[in-house]
Design a protein around this motif. Sequence first.
Motif, PDB file in Angstrom:
ATOM      1  N   SER A  88      -1.108 -10.503 -15.315  1.00  0.00           N
ATOM      2  CA  SER A  88       0.013 -10.011 -16.116  1.00  0.00           C
ATOM      3  C   SER A  88       1.237 -10.804 -15.687  1.00  0.00           C
ATOM      4  O   SER A  88       1.199 -11.533 -14.700  1.00  0.00           O
ATOM      5  CB  SER A  88       0.216  -8.524 -15.873  1.00  0.00           C
ATOM      6  OG  SER A  88       0.447  -8.283 -14.506  1.00  0.00           O
ATOM      7  N   LEU A 119       5.701 -10.592 -11.308  1.00  0.00           N
ATOM      8  CA  LEU A 119       6.770  -9.656 -10.954  1.00  0.00           C
ATOM      9  C   LEU A 119       7.880 -10.414 -10.243  1.00  0.00           C
ATOM     10  O   LEU A 119       7.599 -11.254  -9.396  1.00  0.00           O
ATOM     11  CB  LEU A 119       6.241  -8.622  -9.961  1.00  0.00           C
ATOM     12  CG  LEU A 119       5.795  -7.265 -10.430  1.00  0.00           C
ATOM     13  CD1 LEU A 119       5.306  -6.459  -9.232  1.00  0.00           C
ATOM     14  CD2 LEU A 119       6.909  -6.528 -11.151  1.00  0.00           C
ATOM     15  N   HIS A 163      -4.042  -4.297   0.428  1.00  0.00           N
ATOM     16  CA  HIS A 163      -3.058  -3.903  -0.602  1.00  0.00           C
ATOM     17  C   HIS A 163      -2.617  -2.455  -0.406  1.00  0.00           C
ATOM     18  O   HIS A 163      -1.433  -2.133  -0.532  1.00  0.00           O
ATOM     19  CB  HIS A 163      -3.661  -4.087  -1.996  1.00  0.00           C
ATOM     20  CG  HIS A 163      -2.779  -3.578  -3.100  1.00  0.00           C
ATOM     21  ND1 HIS A 163      -1.454  -3.953  -3.229  1.00  0.00           N
ATOM     22  CD2 HIS A 163      -3.005  -2.701  -4.117  1.00  0.00           C
ATOM     23  CE1 HIS A 163      -0.924  -3.347  -4.284  1.00  0.00           C
ATOM     24  NE2 HIS A 163      -1.841  -2.572  -4.826  1.00  0.00           N
ATOM     25  N   ILE A 190       1.485  -1.403   0.161  1.00  0.00           N
ATOM     26  CA  ILE A 190       2.294  -0.527  -0.702  1.00  0.00           C
ATOM     27  C   ILE A 190       3.385   0.163   0.113  1.00  0.00           C
ATOM     28  O   ILE A 190       4.543   0.197  -0.279  1.00  0.00           O
ATOM     29  CB  ILE A 190       1.389   0.491  -1.429  1.00  0.00           C
ATOM     30  CG1 ILE A 190       0.491  -0.235  -2.441  1.00  0.00           C
ATOM     31  CG2 ILE A 190       2.213   1.576  -2.114  1.00  0.00           C
ATOM     32  CD1 ILE A 190      -0.569   0.652  -3.116  1.00  0.00           C
ATOM     33  N   VAL A 230      -7.364  -3.086  -8.324  1.00  0.00           N
ATOM     34  CA  VAL A 230      -6.317  -2.122  -7.927  1.00  0.00           C
ATOM     35  C   VAL A 230      -4.966  -2.777  -7.645  1.00  0.00           C
ATOM     36  O   VAL A 230      -4.005  -2.076  -7.325  1.00  0.00           O
ATOM     37  CB  VAL A 230      -6.748  -1.316  -6.676  1.00  0.00           C
ATOM     38  CG1 VAL A 230      -7.998  -0.493  -6.969  1.00  0.00           C
ATOM     39  CG2 VAL A 230      -6.973  -2.221  -5.467  1.00  0.00           C
ATOM     40  N   THR A 231      -4.890  -4.100  -7.752  1.00  0.00           N
ATOM     41  CA  THR A 231      -3.664  -4.801  -7.369  1.00  0.00           C
ATOM     42  C   THR A 231      -2.940  -5.305  -8.613  1.00  0.00           C
ATOM     43  O   THR A 231      -3.570  -5.874  -9.500  1.00  0.00           O
ATOM     44  CB  THR A 231      -4.013  -5.994  -6.452  1.00  0.00           C
ATOM     45  OG1 THR A 231      -4.771  -5.515  -5.348  1.00  0.00           O
ATOM     46  CG2 THR A 231      -2.756  -6.680  -5.941  1.00  0.00           C
ATOM     47  N   ARG A 232      -1.638  -5.105  -8.658  1.00  0.00           N
ATOM     48  CA  ARG A 232      -0.880  -5.529  -9.827  1.00  0.00           C
ATOM     49  C   ARG A 232      -0.834  -7.042  -9.956  1.00  0.00           C
ATOM     50  O   ARG A 232      -0.942  -7.593 -11.037  1.00  0.00           O
ATOM     51  CB  ARG A 232       0.545  -4.973  -9.721  1.00  0.00           C
ATOM     52  CG  ARG A 232       1.576  -5.642 -10.587  1.00  0.00           C
ATOM     53  CD  ARG A 232       1.330  -5.426 -12.080  1.00  0.00           C
ATOM     54  NE  ARG A 232       2.272  -6.236 -12.841  1.00  0.00           N
ATOM     55  CZ  ARG A 232       3.490  -5.865 -13.131  1.00  0.00           C
ATOM     56  NH1 ARG A 232       3.920  -4.686 -12.779  1.00  0.00           N
ATOM     57  NH2 ARG A 232       4.300  -6.654 -13.801  1.00  0.00           N
ATOM     58  N   GLU A 233      -0.615  -7.717  -8.828  1.00  0.00           N
ATOM     59  CA  GLU A 233      -0.363  -9.153  -8.901  1.00  0.00           C
ATOM     60  C   GLU A 233      -1.623  -9.944  -8.528  1.00  0.00           C
ATOM     61  O   GLU A 233      -1.837 -10.261  -7.368  1.00  0.00           O
ATOM     62  CB  GLU A 233       0.812  -9.518  -8.015  1.00  0.00           C
ATOM     63  CG  GLU A 233       2.077  -8.778  -8.430  1.00  0.00           C
ATOM     64  CD  GLU A 233       3.284  -9.247  -7.658  1.00  0.00           C
ATOM     65  OE1 GLU A 233       3.843 -10.285  -8.021  1.00  0.00           O
ATOM     66  OE2 GLU A 233       3.658  -8.581  -6.682  1.00  0.00           O
ATOM     67  N   LEU A 273      -0.521  -4.031 -19.354  1.00  0.00           N
ATOM     68  CA  LEU A 273       0.100  -5.256 -18.870  1.00  0.00           C
ATOM     69  C   LEU A 273      -0.911  -6.380 -18.813  1.00  0.00           C
ATOM     70  O   LEU A 273      -0.609  -7.522 -19.060  1.00  0.00           O
ATOM     71  CB  LEU A 273       0.657  -5.041 -17.469  1.00  0.00           C
ATOM     72  CG  LEU A 273       2.078  -4.521 -17.359  1.00  0.00           C
ATOM     73  CD1 LEU A 273       2.476  -4.484 -15.909  1.00  0.00           C
ATOM     74  CD2 LEU A 273       3.017  -5.422 -18.150  1.00  0.00           C
ATOM     75  N   PRO A 304       7.912  -2.652 -16.598  1.00  0.00           N
ATOM     76  CA  PRO A 304       6.857  -3.296 -15.800  1.00  0.00           C
ATOM     77  C   PRO A 304       7.185  -3.365 -14.314  1.00  0.00           C
ATOM     78  O   PRO A 304       6.339  -3.785 -13.535  1.00  0.00           O
ATOM     79  CB  PRO A 304       6.774  -4.716 -16.390  1.00  0.00           C
ATOM     80  CG  PRO A 304       8.050  -4.929 -17.106  1.00  0.00           C
ATOM     81  CD  PRO A 304       8.597  -3.595 -17.497  1.00  0.00           C
ATOM     82  N   ASP A 305       8.410  -2.969 -13.931  1.00  0.00           N
ATOM     83  CA  ASP A 305       8.704  -3.020 -12.499  1.00  0.00           C
ATOM     84  C   ASP A 305       9.138  -1.680 -11.938  1.00  0.00           C
ATOM     85  O   ASP A 305       9.799  -1.610 -10.908  1.00  0.00           O
ATOM     86  CB  ASP A 305       9.697  -4.147 -12.165  1.00  0.00           C
ATOM     87  CG  ASP A 305      11.000  -3.994 -12.914  1.00  0.00           C
ATOM     88  OD1 ASP A 305      11.142  -3.016 -13.671  1.00  0.00           O
ATOM     89  OD2 ASP A 305      11.878  -4.859 -12.744  1.00  0.00           O
ATOM     90  N   ALA A 364       4.420   0.828 -11.165  1.00  0.00           N
ATOM     91  CA  ALA A 364       3.962  -0.320 -11.957  1.00  0.00           C
ATOM     92  C   ALA A 364       3.903  -1.581 -11.107  1.00  0.00           C
ATOM     93  O   ALA A 364       3.105  -2.480 -11.369  1.00  0.00           O
ATOM     94  CB  ALA A 364       4.874  -0.533 -13.164  1.00  0.00           C
ATOM     95  N   ARG A 365       4.719  -1.650 -10.071  1.00  0.00           N
ATOM     96  CA  ARG A 365       4.743  -2.833  -9.200  1.00  0.00           C
ATOM     97  C   ARG A 365       3.457  -3.001  -8.403  1.00  0.00           C
ATOM     98  O   ARG A 365       3.224  -4.076  -7.855  1.00  0.00           O
ATOM     99  CB  ARG A 365       5.901  -2.749  -8.193  1.00  0.00           C
ATOM    100  CG  ARG A 365       7.285  -2.744  -8.820  1.00  0.00           C
ATOM    101  CD  ARG A 365       8.367  -2.876  -7.745  1.00  0.00           C
ATOM    102  NE  ARG A 365       8.421  -4.223  -7.251  1.00  0.00           N
ATOM    103  CZ  ARG A 365       9.187  -5.197  -7.751  1.00  0.00           C
ATOM    104  NH1 ARG A 365      10.016  -4.943  -8.736  1.00  0.00           N
ATOM    105  NH2 ARG A 365       9.143  -6.413  -7.251  1.00  0.00           N
ATOM    106  N   VAL A 366       2.689  -1.942  -8.247  1.00  0.00           N
ATOM    107  CA  VAL A 366       1.532  -2.022  -7.342  1.00  0.00           C
ATOM    108  C   VAL A 366       0.201  -1.626  -7.986  1.00  0.00           C
ATOM    109  O   VAL A 366      -0.832  -1.670  -7.334  1.00  0.00           O
ATOM    110  CB  VAL A 366       1.751  -1.137  -6.084  1.00  0.00           C
ATOM    111  CG1 VAL A 366       2.962  -1.618  -5.288  1.00  0.00           C
ATOM    112  CG2 VAL A 366       1.899   0.333  -6.453  1.00  0.00           C
TER     113      VAL A 366
END
Lengths: 389, 389
Positions: free
Chosen positions: A5, A8, A30, A34, A54-57, B4, B47-48, B52-54
Amino acid sequence: MSFLSAELEPLPGYPVVGMVGGGQLARMTHQAAIGLGIGFRVLSATPDDSAARVTREVMLGDPDSVAAASAFARACDVVTFDHEQVPPATLEAMAATGTPLRPSPDALIYAQDKLAMRRLLERSGLPNPQWAQVGSAEEATAFGEAQGWPIILKTSRGGYDGKGVWLCRDRAGVVSAFESGYPGAWLAEAYVPFQQELAVLVARSPSGQAVTYPVVRTVQTDGICTQVVAPAPDVSTGESGRAQSVALRIAELTGVTGLLAVEMFDTGDDVLVNELAMRPHNSGHWTMDGAMTSQFENHLRAVLDLPLGDPRPRAPWTVMQNILGGEPDMYSALKHVFAADPALRLHLYGKAVRPGRKVGHVNAYGDELDSCLDRAVHAADYISGVIDE
Amino acid sequence: MSFLSAELEPLPGYPVVGMVGGGQLARMTHQAAIGLGIGFRVLSATPDDSAARVTREVMLGDPDSVAAASAFARACDVVTFDHEQVPPATLEAMAATGTPLRPSPDALIYAQDKLAMRRLLERSGLPNPQWAQVGSAEEATAFGEAQGWPIILKTSRGGYDGKGVWLCRDRAGVVSAFESGYPGAWLAEAYVPFQQELAVLVARSPSGQAVTYPVVRTVQTDGICTQVVAPAPDVSTGESGRAQSVALRIAELTGVTGLLAVEMFDTGDDVLVNELAMRPHNSGHWTMDGAMTSQFENHLRAVLDLPLGDPRPRAPWTVMQNILGGEPDMYSALKHVFAADPALRLHLYGKAVRPGRKVGHVNAYGDELDSCLDRAVHAADYISGVIDE
């Protein structure tokens, strides 16, 4: 390669840690990231690897490839790893980006290359079993004749979870091992008639601060760690101190940053070093519920050069039992296990079940070792489908 | 609305929990969801946002809107909330999708509407302060004259963190409160000269299993919870049992599923109910390090109808202190705080700093209450920039 996505924007003032690899160690790292409020990115081969779920980035790419790994390094303030088997060219390309790698390639070599590790220990007077580099079945047989059978044959690089390691009882075993055709250098080690296997986990930061966790007992089944008891029973204070000193000394000698796991043989009144790992380690999963700071948080603190967290245990005993798939309907099994033991701690990895695959672990802590063992073994067996009551 | 990143295929057999709202409560719930192996999705306005960041599975959309919330509900097996102030039409639309909402709208009404809550407690013989619905400054003044000043004026709906609540010392105060022009019904409550404020957290599952956490002391500053002491000091066993019974009875009467936080006044030898919340709650943040099962994990277990985890404390005392922004360079402050107290537990929310905004919390646990208080207050003050040594 690109992020799953939109990237960030990091929070002002907070660093972004990148972990190469999307396995369960990255997943649990991760979880710890957090709470620290930092940015955390993983380089994952697929969008549904354990950590990627499970990780956004998530950056998608082959963690071994030069292109993906160096692009990933450029997107992070510091890079660490959920495995050691990173190809040298990939490490070199990542280092060339200028982003600090922790551990550094100079340290990582001792977890990647068993000959380099044995030589370092030997010249530092640290406790190796008898060993020799061997280039052929003849040399390995000569080693066996001299030291006594059985011996352990290992490839210097690439071994993992029992792969690249052979227990050889005679010349025929040696010949059969060499027929596997594993490339690269080999070494032979005397078979150590150990009383138990131990592991010591050290967290070490770039400033040189280091802490050790208590010495634990590890139990391997078919080369895979299946159980950890913290602290290790039947170890004297002196031997435990010796094991921790050896591990701290290896951390200093290798210059590791982040976690170092030192696997050892307990020979009754001393220890011999078996293997090194430089990352969060199966022998440290008990810390998630059994220690004041989990191995995952201390790995992050170490790679960020933050002061390390207290590694002391929170309970007299903690038993970690791995869950191996198994029964595909693990989720239904949770109802029974949670109802039977409300204090049980569960950590699943979000991985599809395949026979023998590590798909999670449980921790049971308390005042009585026997009870912790019973609880952890029962829960893991029930979730795996080994037992049905 | 869309996710996302590409939607994840859930692991076979595992449910997907959706949480409406992307704040810190969803962030910490995700942390707990990781270990359970379940799918976890958040509906987040940006999105932040903190969660949402994690979180991997973020649906972007206004959590209050009918369209976003009902699309989100259709993408989940069960839906829960990180706040109570969900508009009725939105709840109705989500319920119409057939996906279970936990808590249900029928339960949630008692956390959304203070008149409904007071009436329920009254007809069930549970301990309310003196109260009355008031439609005008005249009626509120009459209540004050009859009960004695000061009184508390509240809007029945929409209050949060001290908003929609006025302490009125006389008729002029009442008139000024009504001039705020808050819409909807109002109620007046006698001012309770409490010794301390308490909170009791209950987790309750659709099958009706319920557990309570220990009674805690909450300290509010300007209407915002800033400190929690677990267990509450200076509470007799009898009073503590009474507080837990009241909370369990409210859980049963409202039919809540998931968490219920009951805030109470300790009047010296009894308790009076102040407010209800139906979600993970600031008064339960201590459980992340101080209890055998965190409130976030038990919220998930409850909404999934899994057997609940053990709510007992792991240490004699745990103190939670909120970090209010503050000093913008919080990350640098961590070096000092971690070096001073390696046992301190930190939970940051990934939120940009604004004065007075809750951006994290710390937990300090141990054998001595005074020491836990000192450690938690020092760390939070240092990170906030209130002190510099």
